[in-house]
Scaffold this motif. Structure first.
Motif, PDB file in Angstrom:
ATOM      1  N   ARG A 125       0.779  -1.199  -0.106  1.00 31.30           N
ATOM      2  CA  ARG A 125       0.171  -0.264   0.145  1.00 31.30           C
ATOM      3  C   ARG A 125       1.015   1.239  -0.044  1.00 31.30           C
ATOM      4  O   ARG A 125       1.239   2.002   0.973  1.00 31.30           O
ATOM      5  CB  ARG A 125      -1.033  -0.126   1.183  1.00 31.30           C
ATOM      6  CG  ARG A 125      -1.752  -1.093   1.124  1.00 31.30           C
ATOM      7  CD  ARG A 125      -3.023  -0.782   2.074  1.00 31.30           C
ATOM      8  NE  ARG A 125      -2.794  -1.315   3.398  1.00 31.30           N
ATOM      9  CZ  ARG A 125      -3.666  -1.082   4.300  1.00 31.30           C
ATOM     10  NH1 ARG A 125      -4.973  -0.961   4.166  1.00 31.30           N
ATOM     11  NH2 ARG A 125      -3.428  -1.326   5.677  1.00 31.30           N
ATOM     12  N   SER A 167      -7.440   5.703  -5.129  1.00 29.42           N
ATOM     13  CA  SER A 167      -6.942   5.378  -3.657  1.00 29.42           C
ATOM     14  C   SER A 167      -7.576   6.287  -2.663  1.00 29.42           C
ATOM     15  O   SER A 167      -7.611   7.393  -2.645  1.00 29.42           O
ATOM     16  CB  SER A 167      -5.439   5.914  -3.681  1.00 29.42           C
ATOM     17  OG  SER A 167      -4.900   5.824  -2.243  1.00 29.42           O
ATOM     18  N   THR A 301     -14.575  -8.625  -5.205  1.00 28.65           N
ATOM     19  CA  THR A 301     -14.232  -7.228  -4.338  1.00 28.65           C
ATOM     20  C   THR A 301     -14.100  -6.310  -5.525  1.00 28.65           C
ATOM     21  O   THR A 301     -13.530  -6.263  -6.792  1.00 28.65           O
ATOM     22  CB  THR A 301     -13.241  -7.332  -3.616  1.00 28.65           C
ATOM     23  OG1 THR A 301     -12.003  -7.432  -4.428  1.00 28.65           O
ATOM     24  CG2 THR A 301     -13.210  -8.320  -2.414  1.00 28.65           C
ATOM     25  N   PRO A 303     -13.972  -1.313  -5.745  1.00 31.54           N
ATOM     26  CA  PRO A 303     -14.225   0.015  -4.849  1.00 31.54           C
ATOM     27  C   PRO A 303     -15.637   0.264  -4.719  1.00 31.54           C
ATOM     28  O   PRO A 303     -16.384  -0.329  -5.574  1.00 31.54           O
ATOM     29  CB  PRO A 303     -13.272   0.931  -5.775  1.00 31.54           C
ATOM     30  CG  PRO A 303     -12.551   0.186  -6.644  1.00 31.54           C
ATOM     31  CD  PRO A 303     -13.163  -1.174  -6.810  1.00 31.54           C
ATOM     32  N   THR A 309     -13.721  -4.873   0.173  1.00 32.87           N
ATOM     33  CA  THR A 309     -12.646  -5.989   0.224  1.00 32.87           C
ATOM     34  C   THR A 309     -12.664  -6.232   1.934  1.00 32.87           C
ATOM     35  O   THR A 309     -12.130  -7.210   2.242  1.00 32.87           O
ATOM     36  CB  THR A 309     -11.235  -5.340  -0.248  1.00 32.87           C
ATOM     37  OG1 THR A 309     -10.215  -6.379   0.210  1.00 32.87           O
ATOM     38  CG2 THR A 309     -11.012  -4.147   0.249  1.00 32.87           C
ATOM     39  N   ILE A 332      -8.618  -6.097  -5.051  1.00 25.09           N
ATOM     40  CA  ILE A 332      -8.053  -4.622  -4.366  1.00 25.09           C
ATOM     41  C   ILE A 332      -6.518  -4.917  -3.712  1.00 25.09           C
ATOM     42  O   ILE A 332      -5.670  -4.020  -3.883  1.00 25.09           O
ATOM     43  CB  ILE A 332      -8.951  -4.094  -3.361  1.00 25.09           C
ATOM     44  CG1 ILE A 332     -10.337  -4.135  -3.826  1.00 25.09           C
ATOM     45  CG2 ILE A 332      -8.380  -2.757  -2.715  1.00 25.09           C
ATOM     46  CD1 ILE A 332     -10.684  -3.081  -4.866  1.00 25.09           C
TER      47      ILE A 332
END
Length: 429
Positions: A125, A167, A301, A303, A309, A332
């Motif tokens: 991430r 993001s 999954t 957004p 997620t 994700i």
């Protein structure tokens, strides 16, 4: 370390109040750095993550006071001045979201030194997009020995910010920084999660001018200063979805209160498809299952408003005893099936290949000792334990304490046989 023990077989019947959203609360707390007046947040969850961030904010000059007010649990945050712009690794590493103090610090005081957050067990991430956004707003960014040095002595300037991919964290960070920038900022390809709308409403209550949160384009017109405000944290859609899955898993009838079912439509649709009953109410929803075995359904999954997620692990637990085979695709995070081997210790039939897991439902799970690997994985094991024959013991539940408030109390009030075993071996009922 504490553990949670569950004796499976009890149905769930009763009401579970949903707490304020963790993922929203921690960003709202960071907003307190943007003003010298008090920010009062109501419907606040009491979690390890909010405590971690409170500790960091205190170091930066924020006075953090928790109390029970007329609107329930609340936190008052007041930063009359920024006494330090330094966020050390030993605090930032405990929670990645604490990196989001960088933008507010630079926006208000013109400089900051914030540790990079380090690795994450569920996959990469990176904070590259965060830094690109702050840099686009005019800050000079240097990386040295694991720290971000950011400077904008003449203040931040409005800018066009284009994210190459969606993001949530970077969108929130850009919003937090841009509200005090000189001029207009436009965030393109912004995340659309409800927590962004909550952040916009809080910032606007503080005097900011933010429009478009919840859509791919967010426009921020900078203002010279923000003032204090009172804001109620949005209900936690992940907690709501988790208890909805738990009710479908164990059977019975559970009313989720202080909830917004419209935030988890993707999950509720899948629960209906599997055979659970879902009924919306004035302040939440009711989940029921009369004992009939659920049917396997597939999920992927995505957004928001897709299937979150953060609910994937819980749904996988639900599918372990469903009739048939389900396919679960994770799009994700690249390493978010670490709960699968632990569910298999309970007797689940799961095979994982890349970003897809196939779950073949079994008649019954068997209690065993299992280990949590991350926040959502930990609660998926509790959900499986609700129906496993015998006792299931989940260790490393400090993960769970990061995001679920009074879990044993809430499940226990509905009839679950669940208890916390303290690190010294004593059970806490």
């Amino acid at each position: 370390m504490d553990r949670i023990a569950i004796i499976g077989g009890a149905q769930l019947n009763g009401t579970i109040p949903v707490s304020g959203a963790k993922n929203s609360a921690i960003k709202l707390m960071a907003a307190s750095l943007l003003t010298d007046e008090p920010l009062r947040l109501t419907n606040m969850p009491r979690l390890a993550d909010t405590r971690f961030l409170g500790k960091l904010l205190t170091r930066l000059g924020v006075q953090v006071t928790e109390s029970d007010g007329p609107d329930g649990q609340q936190t008052l945050l007041h930063a009359p001045e920024i006494t330090s712009g330094f966020a050390p690794y030993d605090l930032v590493r405990q929670m990645r979201a604490s990196f989001n103090v960088l933008g507010p610090l630079v926006a208000r005081s013109g400089q900051a030194k914030v540790s990079l957050p380090g690795g994450c067990t569920i996959g990469a991430r990176p904070v590259d997009l965060h830094l690109q956004a702050i840099e686009a707003l005019g800050a000079k960014i240097d990386l040295h020995e694991g720290y971000v040095y950011a400077q904008a002595p003449r203040g931040l300037k409005g800018a066009e910010i284009r994210f190459p991919f969606v993001s949530v964290g970077a969108t929130e960070h850009a919003m937090l920084a841009a509200v005090l920038a000189d001029g207009v900022s436009v965030i393109h390809n912004a995340a659309c999660e409800p927590e962004l709308v909550d952040l916009q409403e809080c910032l606007n209550a503080m005097g900011a001018k933010v429009e478009g949160a919840g859509t791919p384009t967010v426009t921020i017109t900078g203002v010279p200063r923000l003032h204090g405000a009172t804001h109620a944290v949005i209900p936690d859609r992940i907690e709501m979805g988790t208890y909805a899955v738990a009710a479908a898993m164990a059977g019975g009838e559970v009313r989720l209160s202080n909830a917004r079912p419209g935030l988890i439509d993707a999950l509720l649709d899948k629960l209906k498809e599997a055979g659970a009953g879902v009924e919306e109410t004035a302040d939440g929803c009711i989940i029921r299952r009369n004992g009939q075995r659920l049917s396997a359904v597939d999920i992927e999954t995505a957004p928001f408003p897709g299937f979150a997620t953060d609910l994937q692990a819980q749904f996988m637990a639900l599918m372990t005893t469903a009739k048939g085979e389900s396919r679960i695709r994770e799009t994700i995070f690249e390493n978010r099936f670490m709960h699968a081997p632990e569910l298999m210790r309970l007797g689940a039939d799961i095979s994982v290949s890349g970003g897809e897991a196939r779950v073949r439902g079994v008649e019954r799970l068997e209690g065993a000792e299992v280990m949590a690997t991350d926040l959502r994985a930990s609660v998926s094991l509790v959900i499986a334990g609700l129906v496993a024959r015998g006792e299931t013991t989940v260790s490393r539940i400090y993960h769970l304490d990061r995001g679920f408030e009074r879990l044993e109390e809430k499940l226990g009030a509905c009839g679950a046989q669940v208890r916390r075993i303290k690190g010294d071996g004593e059970a806490e009922l």
